[in-house]
Design a protein around this motif. Structure first.
Motif, PDB file in Angstrom:
ATOM      1  N   THR A   1       0.829  -1.207   0.000  1.00 33.51           N
ATOM      2  CA  THR A   1       0.000   0.000   0.000  1.00 33.51           C
ATOM      3  C   THR A   1       0.862   1.255   0.000  1.00 33.51           C
ATOM      4  O   THR A   1       0.608   2.216  -0.730  1.00 33.51           O
ATOM      5  CB  THR A   1      -0.925  -0.003   1.235  1.00 33.51           C
ATOM      6  OG1 THR A   1      -1.658  -1.222   1.229  1.00 33.51           O
ATOM      7  CG2 THR A   1      -1.887   1.170   1.224  1.00 33.51           C
ATOM      8  N   HIS A   2       1.913   1.247   0.843  1.00 26.54           N
ATOM      9  CA  HIS A   2       2.776   2.439   0.917  1.00 26.54           C
ATOM     10  C   HIS A   2       3.506   2.665  -0.410  1.00 26.54           C
ATOM     11  O   HIS A   2       3.628   3.787  -0.882  1.00 26.54           O
ATOM     12  CB  HIS A   2       3.795   2.295   2.053  1.00 26.54           C
ATOM     13  CG  HIS A   2       3.172   2.167   3.409  1.00 26.54           C
ATOM     14  ND1 HIS A   2       2.097   2.938   3.812  1.00 26.54           N
ATOM     15  CD2 HIS A   2       3.461   1.371   4.467  1.00 26.54           C
ATOM     16  CE1 HIS A   2       1.754   2.615   5.051  1.00 26.54           C
ATOM     17  NE2 HIS A   2       2.567   1.663   5.468  1.00 26.54           N
ATOM     18  N   LEU A   3       3.975   1.578  -1.021  1.00 28.39           N
ATOM     19  CA  LEU A   3       4.699   1.732  -2.293  1.00 28.39           C
ATOM     20  C   LEU A   3       3.753   2.238  -3.382  1.00 28.39           C
ATOM     21  O   LEU A   3       4.121   3.102  -4.185  1.00 28.39           O
ATOM     22  CB  LEU A   3       5.330   0.401  -2.724  1.00 28.39           C
ATOM     23  CG  LEU A   3       6.171   0.509  -3.993  1.00 28.39           C
ATOM     24  CD1 LEU A   3       7.455   1.298  -3.724  1.00 28.39           C
ATOM     25  CD2 LEU A   3       6.510  -0.861  -4.574  1.00 28.39           C
ATOM     26  N   ALA A   4       2.528   1.721  -3.381  1.00 27.84           N
ATOM     27  CA  ALA A   4       1.563   2.170  -4.385  1.00 27.84           C
ATOM     28  C   ALA A   4       1.268   3.655  -4.204  1.00 27.84           C
ATOM     29  O   ALA A   4       1.141   4.398  -5.180  1.00 27.84           O
ATOM     30  CB  ALA A   4       0.283   1.345  -4.274  1.00 27.84           C
ATOM     31  N   ALA A   5       1.191   4.111  -2.950  1.00 31.15           N
ATOM     32  CA  ALA A   5       0.947   5.533  -2.704  1.00 31.15           C
ATOM     33  C   ALA A   5       2.094   6.362  -3.276  1.00 31.15           C
ATOM     34  O   ALA A   5       1.874   7.364  -3.967  1.00 31.15           O
ATOM     35  CB  ALA A   5       0.806   5.792  -1.196  1.00 31.15           C
ATOM     36  N   MET A   6       3.316   5.936  -3.034  1.00 25.38           N
ATOM     37  CA  MET A   6       4.480   6.760  -3.377  1.00 25.38           C
ATOM     38  C   MET A   6       4.840   6.717  -4.855  1.00 25.38           C
ATOM     39  O   MET A   6       5.387   7.681  -5.393  1.00 25.38           O
ATOM     40  CB  MET A   6       5.702   6.293  -2.557  1.00 25.38           C
ATOM     41  CG  MET A   6       5.629   6.709  -1.100  1.00 25.38           C
ATOM     42  SD  MET A   6       6.659   5.712   0.030  1.00 25.38           S
ATOM     43  CE  MET A   6       8.202   5.597  -0.822  1.00 25.38           C
TER      44      MET A   6
ATOM     45  N   GLY B   1       2.694   5.209  -7.470  1.00 20.80           N
ATOM     46  CA  GLY B   1       1.608   4.959  -8.415  1.00 20.80           C
ATOM     47  C   GLY B   1       1.297   6.207  -9.227  1.00 20.80           C
ATOM     48  O   GLY B   1       2.048   7.192  -9.208  1.00 20.80           O
ATOM     49  N   ARG B   2       0.160   6.178  -9.935  1.00 20.17           N
ATOM     50  CA  ARG B   2      -0.269   7.398 -10.619  1.00 20.17           C
ATOM     51  C   ARG B   2      -0.743   8.370  -9.559  1.00 20.17           C
ATOM     52  O   ARG B   2      -1.276   7.972  -8.534  1.00 20.17           O
ATOM     53  CB  ARG B   2      -1.396   7.059 -11.596  1.00 20.17           C
ATOM     54  CG  ARG B   2      -0.822   6.375 -12.839  1.00 20.17           C
ATOM     55  CD  ARG B   2      -1.927   5.997 -13.795  1.00 20.17           C
ATOM     56  NE  ARG B   2      -2.738   7.146 -14.173  1.00 20.17           N
ATOM     57  CZ  ARG B   2      -3.933   7.033 -14.767  1.00 20.17           C
ATOM     58  NH1 ARG B   2      -4.427   5.856 -15.012  1.00 20.17           N
ATOM     59  NH2 ARG B   2      -4.607   8.113 -15.099  1.00 20.17           N
ATOM     60  N   ASP B   3      -0.571   9.659  -9.793  1.00 25.68           N
ATOM     61  CA  ASP B   3      -0.884  10.666  -8.782  1.00 25.68           C
ATOM     62  C   ASP B   3      -0.213  10.326  -7.440  1.00 25.68           C
ATOM     63  O   ASP B   3      -0.884  10.064  -6.447  1.00 25.68           O
ATOM     64  CB  ASP B   3      -2.408  10.762  -8.602  1.00 25.68           C
ATOM     65  CG  ASP B   3      -2.767  11.903  -7.675  1.00 25.68           C
ATOM     66  OD1 ASP B   3      -1.944  12.830  -7.542  1.00 25.68           O
ATOM     67  OD2 ASP B   3      -3.847  11.846  -7.061  1.00 25.68           O
ATOM     68  N   PRO B   4       1.117  10.304  -7.431  1.00 30.83           N
ATOM     69  CA  PRO B   4       1.820   9.843  -6.229  1.00 30.83           C
ATOM     70  C   PRO B   4       1.572  10.742  -5.027  1.00 30.83           C
ATOM     71  O   PRO B   4       1.448  11.955  -5.161  1.00 30.83           O
ATOM     72  CB  PRO B   4       3.295   9.889  -6.644  1.00 30.83           C
ATOM     73  CG  PRO B   4       3.361  10.715  -7.874  1.00 30.83           C
ATOM     74  CD  PRO B   4       2.021  10.674  -8.520  1.00 30.83           C
ATOM     75  N   HIS B   5       1.460  10.141  -3.862  1.00 29.04           N
ATOM     76  CA  HIS B   5       1.279  10.913  -2.626  1.00 29.04           C
ATOM     77  C   HIS B   5       2.023  10.220  -1.493  1.00 29.04           C
ATOM     78  O   HIS B   5       2.428   9.062  -1.606  1.00 29.04           O
ATOM     79  CB  HIS B   5      -0.207  11.063  -2.305  1.00 29.04           C
ATOM     80  CG  HIS B   5      -0.955   9.767  -2.262  1.00 29.04           C
ATOM     81  ND1 HIS B   5      -1.438   9.152  -3.401  1.00 29.04           N
ATOM     82  CD2 HIS B   5      -1.280   8.957  -1.243  1.00 29.04           C
ATOM     83  CE1 HIS B   5      -2.038   8.023  -3.068  1.00 29.04           C
ATOM     84  NE2 HIS B   5      -1.949   7.873  -1.758  1.00 29.04           N
ATOM     85  N   TRP B   6       2.190  10.945  -0.389  1.00 26.11           N
ATOM     86  CA  TRP B   6       2.919  10.370   0.749  1.00 26.11           C
ATOM     87  C   TRP B   6       2.029   9.381   1.491  1.00 26.11           C
ATOM     88  O   TRP B   6       0.815   9.558   1.542  1.00 26.11           O
ATOM     89  CB  TRP B   6       3.377  11.487   1.701  1.00 26.11           C
ATOM     90  CG  TRP B   6       4.340  12.421   1.055  1.00 26.11           C
ATOM     91  CD1 TRP B   6       4.097  13.703   0.678  1.00 26.11           C
ATOM     92  CD2 TRP B   6       5.698  12.148   0.687  1.00 26.11           C
ATOM     93  NE1 TRP B   6       5.217  14.250   0.092  1.00 26.11           N
ATOM     94  CE2 TRP B   6       6.210  13.317   0.095  1.00 26.11           C
ATOM     95  CE3 TRP B   6       6.536  11.030   0.793  1.00 26.11           C
ATOM     96  CZ2 TRP B   6       7.519  13.408  -0.380  1.00 26.11           C
ATOM     97  CZ3 TRP B   6       7.830  11.130   0.320  1.00 26.11           C
ATOM     98  CH2 TRP B   6       8.314  12.297  -0.254  1.00 26.11           C
ATOM     99  N   PRO B   7       2.607   8.362   2.079  1.00 24.26           N
ATOM    100  CA  PRO B   7       1.795   7.381   2.812  1.00 24.26           C
ATOM    101  C   PRO B   7       1.182   7.994   4.071  1.00 24.26           C
ATOM    102  O   PRO B   7       1.670   9.003   4.574  1.00 24.26           O
ATOM    103  CB  PRO B   7       2.802   6.289   3.189  1.00 24.26           C
ATOM    104  CG  PRO B   7       4.149   6.929   3.091  1.00 24.26           C
ATOM    105  CD  PRO B   7       4.038   8.013   2.071  1.00 24.26           C
ATOM    106  N   ASP B   8       0.105   7.372   4.558  1.00 23.14           N
ATOM    107  CA  ASP B   8      -0.542   7.850   5.783  1.00 23.14           C
ATOM    108  C   ASP B   8       0.389   7.656   6.972  1.00 23.14           C
ATOM    109  O   ASP B   8       1.273   6.816   6.962  1.00 23.14           O
ATOM    110  CB  ASP B   8      -1.828   7.052   6.042  1.00 23.14           C
ATOM    111  CG  ASP B   8      -2.891   7.390   5.011  1.00 23.14           C
ATOM    112  OD1 ASP B   8      -2.793   8.477   4.409  1.00 23.14           O
ATOM    113  OD2 ASP B   8      -3.788   6.552   4.809  1.00 23.14           O
TER     114      ASP B   8
END
Ligand SMILES: Nc1nc2c(ncn2[C@@H]2O[C@H](COP(=O)(O)OP(=O)(O)OP(=O)(O)O)[C@@H](O)[C@H]2O)c(=O)[nH]1
Ligand SMILES: [Mg+2]
Length: 470
Positions: free
Chosen positions: A90-95, A97-104
């Motif tokens: 999940t964290h890697l997908a957040a960082m 993926g498309r529209d990258p964002h920081w993990p929770d």
């Protein structure tokens, strides 16, 4: 207490014997602890480290990788069935993926096992085939480490200490007033206990937000699933009578329960088994907040390093079987600076580490300071400015989503130019301001075999793990 310590030691002995047997005959296991105060960058660090160990194209500084001796890397089920798994995917997908964002934000201990199949170096290579090295990565909040100081303190001593510290902190005004006007020798009334404890927790939270780091008990800041339970519903009180059934007596009981049920299990179950440790520090954030935050960070680093010197604490020396072998203090988010400034950030970390070693009278583990970025969110550029060239970093701003190039200010040539005013108790920097922008992770297209972009993550891995991969 004596029995507790003894049985802890026995349990630990059997366990470390088990570890030693598997190390000699089977497959070595490295337990790598990753910690830091909240928002220091733990989750991003672990995610990027794992991704870059699975795909090693950006890890030239890790010798086993650049020599091609790592034949395979894979994730495996972790050995501890009751610890939550670090949610790597999940964290890697957040960082990335498309529209990258920081993990929770994460709030508890978690763990992940990464295994590497490594060909030994030199002569051994001909004698034995590849072997598997397991790396158990354990993520835990740095706030919990600072709780160790409670283990050797009675409720009365802790109350005196905590109240005297609160004396000079404006954030504690309401709590101090409430604690003074409460008749603690009167019969326990649960709503009074709760109001006191809430007011104490509010004070700790505000103090933490404003840059103070000694805000123990750590679980008051990060209660997790224990929120509202009696072990988190206590507060320090001025000295006085504590008859049976009184508020003061009950507060002391809950304080002891916190030590026994919260602090002790953490050190026994997670901390005591760590072999290598990385402590992540948001040094740029502290520098941006000003001299008081920097001074506070300096003291917190000494406090944290002191925990790795178990001889000083009787409880800890009883449960620790083996010492931590290497400790890395890493300033995170170095991608906020142009690389020409990285040596200065490293020098600041080195000065802080030297100071922490002196203060904690520390000997034993090998220590190192570094400046890293686990996920590089910026690119560098230079622009002409007043006849000279100005070094900038460019990235997508987190708040506006716009691209911007930016010059965060020069770090001073020598660390003393920052650390001395901090030590003198100055309230603001006289010669310069240090800005911190918040960048979003950059969009990246990873080529096959490449992990996410970083700065010196390979050097960090080499220091922490390299000797075990040869
Ligand atoms: N530019 C940049 N920012 C980073 C980097 N690592 C972390 N950050 C920033 O720091 C924030 C916190 O990072 P996390 O990895 O979530 O920190 P943490 O220590 O796990 O935080 P908690 O789970 O809240 O304790 C991120 O949301 C980013 O804004 C990095 O390598 N580069
Ligand atoms: Mg986290």
């Amino acid at each position: 207490m004596v029995i507790g310590a003894l049985s802890d030691r026995l349990g630990r002995g059997v366990e470390s014997m088990g570890a030693a047997v598997s190390e000699t005959f089977f497959e070595p296991v490295i337990r790598l602890g990753v910690t830091g105060l909240s928002r220091a960058g733990k989750t991003v660090f672990i995610t990027s480290l794992v991704a870059n160990l699975l795909d090693r194209g950006r890890m030239p500084g890790l010798q086993a990788a650049s020599a091609g001796r790592i034949e395979a890397a894979f994730l495996q089920p972790q050995p501890d069935d009751t610890v939550p798994r670090f949610d790597y995917e999940t964290h890697l997908a957040a960082m990335t993926g498309r529209d990258p964002h920081w993990p929770d934000s994460t709030r508890a201990v978690s763990e992940l096992r990464l295994s590497l199949r490594v060909r030994p170096k030199g002569l051994l290579a001909g004698l034995s085939g590849p072997r598997t090295v397991h790396i158990d990565i354990v993520d835990y909040p740095g706030e919990w480490l600072l709780d160790l100081a409670l283990m050797d303190q009675s409720y009365a001593a802790w109350s005196a200490d905590t109240l005297s510290r609160a004396e000079t902190r404006p954030q504690a005004r309401d709590f101090r007033a409430r604690a003074t006007r409460t008749d603690a020798s009167a019969r326990l009334d649960e709503s009074t206990a709760q109001a006191l404890s809430r007011s104490f927790a509010d004070y700790l939270t505000t103090a933490r937000e404003q840059g103070f780091s000694d805000c123990t008990p750590g679980r008051f800041l990060l209660p997790g699933e224990m929120e509202g339970s009696p072990v988190l519903t206590f507060a320090p009180l001025p000295p006085g009578d504590a008859p049976r059934g009184s508020l003061r007596r009950e507060m002391a009981r809950r304080y002891e329960a916190y030590k026994a049920r919260v602090v002790k299990p953490f050190f026994r179950d997670h901390f005591a088994r760590i072999d290598r440790q990385v402590v992540l520090v948001d040094a740029l954030g502290a520098i941006h907040s000003g001299p008081m935050a920097v001074e506070d960070m300096r003291r917190a680093m000494a406090g944290i390093l002191g925990v790795f010197r178990p001889g000083r604490n009787s409880f800890l020396s009883a449960i620790i079987g083996k010492r931590v072998e290497k400790i890395l203090f890493a300033a995170t988010k170095a991608d906020h600076l142009h690389h020409t400034q990285h040596p200065r950030l490293t020098a600041i970390m080195e000065a802080l580490l030297r100071d922490a070693r002196d203060r904690a009278d520390f000997a034993g583990a090998e220590t190192r300071a570094m400046a890293i970025a686990a996920l590089r969110a910026t690119v560098e550029e230079s622009r002409p400015h007043n006849g000279a060239s100005l070094d900038l970093v460019r990235g997508k701003l987190l708040d506006s989503g716009k691209q911007a190039a930016f010059h965060p200010g020069e770090l001073p040539e020598t660390p003393g130019q920052l650390l001395d005013p901090a030590r003198r108790g100055e309230t603001r920097w006289l010669d310069g301001d240090y800005e911190v922008m918040r960048f979003a992770p950059a969009e990246v297209t990873l080529k096959p075999g490449e992990g996410p972009p970083h700065i010196r993550l390979d050097r960090a891995a080499e220091f922490l793990l390299g000797d075990k991969l040869s």
